[in-house]
Design an enzyme around this catalytic site. Structure first.
Site, PDB file in Angstrom:
ATOM      1  N   ARG A  27       0.832  -1.221   0.000  1.00 13.56           N
ATOM      2  CA  ARG A  27       0.000   0.000   0.000  1.00 13.56           C
ATOM      3  C   ARG A  27       0.854   1.254   0.000  1.00 13.56           C
ATOM      4  O   ARG A  27       0.458   2.303  -0.505  1.00 13.56           O
ATOM      5  CB  ARG A  27      -0.932  -0.026   1.217  1.00 13.56           C
ATOM      6  CG  ARG A  27      -1.686   1.261   1.400  1.00 13.56           C
ATOM      7  CD  ARG A  27      -2.842   1.246   2.382  1.00 13.56           C
ATOM      8  NE  ARG A  27      -2.790   0.303   3.468  1.00 13.56           N
ATOM      9  CZ  ARG A  27      -2.091   0.480   4.607  1.00 13.56           C
ATOM     10  NH1 ARG A  27      -1.349   1.555   4.795  1.00 13.56           N
ATOM     11  NH2 ARG A  27      -2.133  -0.433   5.542  1.00 13.56           N
ATOM     12  N   TYR A  29     -16.922  20.412 -11.314  1.00 18.05           N
ATOM     13  CA  TYR A  29     -17.429  19.054 -11.602  1.00 18.05           C
ATOM     14  C   TYR A  29     -18.450  18.669 -10.531  1.00 18.05           C
ATOM     15  O   TYR A  29     -18.167  18.812  -9.327  1.00 18.05           O
ATOM     16  CB  TYR A  29     -16.218  18.118 -11.570  1.00 18.05           C
ATOM     17  CG  TYR A  29     -16.457  16.660 -11.870  1.00 18.05           C
ATOM     18  CD1 TYR A  29     -16.966  16.254 -13.097  1.00 18.05           C
ATOM     19  CD2 TYR A  29     -16.122  15.689 -10.939  1.00 18.05           C
ATOM     20  CE1 TYR A  29     -17.149  14.911 -13.371  1.00 18.05           C
ATOM     21  CE2 TYR A  29     -16.292  14.347 -11.211  1.00 18.05           C
ATOM     22  CZ  TYR A  29     -16.811  13.966 -12.428  1.00 18.05           C
ATOM     23  OH  TYR A  29     -16.987  12.625 -12.697  1.00 18.05           O
ATOM     24  N   ASP A  63      -8.673  21.495 -10.081  1.00 16.79           N
ATOM     25  CA  ASP A  63      -8.974  20.327 -10.903  1.00 16.79           C
ATOM     26  C   ASP A  63      -8.498  20.648 -12.311  1.00 16.79           C
ATOM     27  O   ASP A  63      -9.082  21.481 -13.012  1.00 16.79           O
ATOM     28  CB  ASP A  63     -10.478  20.028 -10.873  1.00 16.79           C
ATOM     29  CG  ASP A  63     -10.819  18.701 -11.565  1.00 16.79           C
ATOM     30  OD1 ASP A  63     -10.109  18.336 -12.530  1.00 16.79           O
ATOM     31  OD2 ASP A  63     -11.792  18.044 -11.153  1.00 16.79           O
ATOM     32  N   LYS A 119      -9.268   9.996 -17.652  1.00 21.70           N
ATOM     33  CA  LYS A 119      -9.544  10.679 -18.913  1.00 21.70           C
ATOM     34  C   LYS A 119      -8.359  10.496 -19.868  1.00 21.70           C
ATOM     35  O   LYS A 119      -8.185   9.445 -20.427  1.00 21.70           O
ATOM     36  CB  LYS A 119      -9.880  12.144 -18.646  1.00 21.70           C
ATOM     37  CG  LYS A 119     -10.967  12.330 -17.563  1.00 21.70           C
ATOM     38  CD  LYS A 119     -12.329  11.838 -18.020  1.00 21.70           C
ATOM     39  CE  LYS A 119     -13.350  11.637 -16.898  1.00 21.70           C
ATOM     40  NZ  LYS A 119     -13.626  12.784 -16.060  1.00 21.70           N
TER      41      LYS A 119
HETATM   42  C1  LIG Z   1     -14.199  12.767 -14.757  1.00 23.21           C
HETATM   43  C2  LIG Z   1     -13.769  13.904 -13.921  1.00 23.21           C
HETATM   44  C3  LIG Z   1     -13.430  13.705 -12.592  1.00 23.21           C
HETATM   45  C4  LIG Z   1     -13.575  12.386 -11.890  1.00 23.21           C
HETATM   46  O1  LIG Z   1     -12.842  11.349 -12.411  1.00 23.21           O
HETATM   47  P1  LIG Z   1     -13.277   9.825 -12.128  1.00 23.21           P
HETATM   48  O2  LIG Z   1     -12.076   9.074 -12.458  1.00 23.21           O
HETATM   49  O3  LIG Z   1     -14.453   9.566 -13.011  1.00 23.21           O
HETATM   50  O4  LIG Z   1     -13.653   9.717 -10.684  1.00 23.21           O
HETATM   51  C5  LIG Z   1     -13.000  14.806 -11.864  1.00 23.21           C
HETATM   52  N1  LIG Z   1     -12.917  16.029 -12.425  1.00 23.21           N
HETATM   53  C6  LIG Z   1     -13.249  16.245 -13.698  1.00 23.21           C
HETATM   54  C7  LIG Z   1     -13.127  17.614 -14.260  1.00 23.21           C
HETATM   55  C8  LIG Z   1     -13.694  15.192 -14.495  1.00 23.21           C
HETATM   56  O5  LIG Z   1     -14.056  15.435 -15.758  1.00 23.21           O
END
Ligand SMILES: *Cc1c(COP(=O)(O)O)cnc(C)c1O
Length: 392
Positions: free
Chosen positions: A58, A111, A183, A208
């Site tokens: 971990r 988000y 973010d 993403k």
């Molecule tokens: C998709 C997304 C997230 C979250 O990612 P996950 O892997 O789906 O939890 C956070 N911030 C933004 C801007 C996103 O587009």
């Protein structure tokens, strides 16, 4: 090839080199995928002193180290912590910076699951969140209270793509002792160097573009020197770690991140410009377009655009919207983005905005432009918009 240490190469070269070390890979190009929990010591003395590079699965493995080293290089920060999803990376960053009794300033265009975490979990833990208009800039200082300990930015905003003046916000936040969390999923650290623009904790959903193939859930947080220790401690306390095969996929995705993003950018801009010429389209929300209200800030601070943007259609019925989207051949209807494939989803941001006005006249659709031929994508949208216009 040795570890490349402090030497700086171009960003594409760094994507190729990051996290690799020929000394530890038995000569293979890629680092090994280590599946492991227990690490063995040979003596009680070594065990008691926790001697050695690894102590427990971990807490880090050669695989997690290769990935976090490569991401650290890309971010230009002091420490990177891996998380099992983007949402878990967002909550990790917030819990790193905040404690009971603190106040958080959160951008209104964030988000939606981040908003839910603040209004639910953080509230329960005694942290108060208030939302601010994405266009606030340095005036964010007017909204700060003595107990404001973090300002959260997301630029461009989720679904509606407003660009924020991150350096101005960071300057105002730091002047009053608040941390800046961002973010940075849309641009990735390749197109927006968050730490260089004053961000203390930069969050990305690796799900993403890092993964890039719609087959992976992952997130990470990058901290600058001032927040590295707190990030390490919080990450350890929460017990977050990722599966070795997922980390391998993320490392594999990293190697081609630059070429994929260059294509997503060029194809996205071509489709966006074509959409601007369509009578069914009232507005294209893409900061890379000269006509976009966020274009000047985007041009100043970003070095590129990804393949995600949105359109507002001229007023039309639910049936017309369904006629547009249901019959698309190349655009899939589904959450997430950043994979090789194109996507289209309808959205309504109105219930998600509490500090700013969002009042489109017609339906709104978010598009992700994938790696298909642009001509094919345009033909697909062309037929879809004709259906939209015909049903009306
Ligand atoms: C998709 C997304 C997230 C979250 O990612 P996950 O892997 O789906 O939890 C956070 N911030 C933004 C801007 C996103 O587009």
């Amino acid at each position: 090839m040795a570890r490349f240490g402090d030497r700086r190469y171009g960003p594409m070269t760094e994507l190729v080199l990051g996290g690799r070390s020929s000394d530890e890979q038995f000569g293979f190009v890629n680092p090994p995928v280590v599946h492991g929990s227990t690490v063995l010591w040979s003596t009680v003395a070594d065990f008691k002193a926790a001697r050695g590079r690894y102590t427990y699965g971990r807490r880090g493995t050669p695989t997690s180290e290769a990935l976090s080293d490569a991401l650290k290089q890309l971010e230009g920060g002091q420490h990177v912590a891996l998380a099992p999803s983007g949402v878990s990376a967002v909550s990790l960053a917030l819990m790193t910076a905040l404690k009971s009794g603190d106040h958080l300033l959160m951008v209104d265009t964030v988000y939606e699951p981040t908003r839910r975490f603040c209004d639910g979990m953080l509230r329960r833990m005694g942290v108060e969140t208030s939302y601010y208009d994405a266009s606030v800039g340095a005036h964010v200082s007017d909204l700060m209270r003595p107990n404001t300990k973090a300002v959260f930015v997301e630029s461009p905003g989720s679904l509606t793509f407003e660009v924020q003046d991150v350096p101005a916000i960071a300057g105002a936040a730091h002047a009053r002792g608040a941390a800046v969390i961002m973010d940075n999923t849309w641009a990735t650290p390749l197109f927006f160097k968050a730490h260089d623009h004053g961000v203390d904790l930069a969050v990305s959903a690796g799900t993403k573009y890092l993964g890039g193939h719609a087959d992976l859930m992952m997130g990470w947080v990058s901290a600058n020197a001032a927040h590295a220790a707190a990030l390490r401690t919080t990450h350890g306390a929460l017990g977050l770690c990722c599966g070795p095969d997922d980390m391998f996929l993320a490392l594999r995705g990293l190697r081609t991140l630059g070429v994929r993003l260059a294509h997503h950018q060029a194809a996205g801009l071509r489709v966006a410009r074509w959409l601007q010429s369509r009578p069914e389209v009232a507005r294209v929300m893409h900061p890379g377009l000269e006509s976009d209200p966020g274009h000047a800030l985007w041009k100043r601070d970003f070095t590129g655009a990804s393949g995600l943007f949105a359109i507002e259609l001229e007023p039309g019925s639910e049936a017309a919207l369904a006629a547009f989207l249901d019959e698309l051949e190349l655009f899939g209807l589904g959450y997430s983005w950043g994979g090789f494939e194109s996507l289209a989803i309808p959205f309504d941001a109105r219930p998600m905005r509490t500090a700013s006005k969002w009042a489109p006249q017609g339906p709104t659709v978010r598009l992700h432009i994938g790696l298909e031929d642009v001509e094919d994508l345009v033909a697909d949208l062309d037929a879809g918009l004709a259906r939209y216009g015909a049903v009306g």
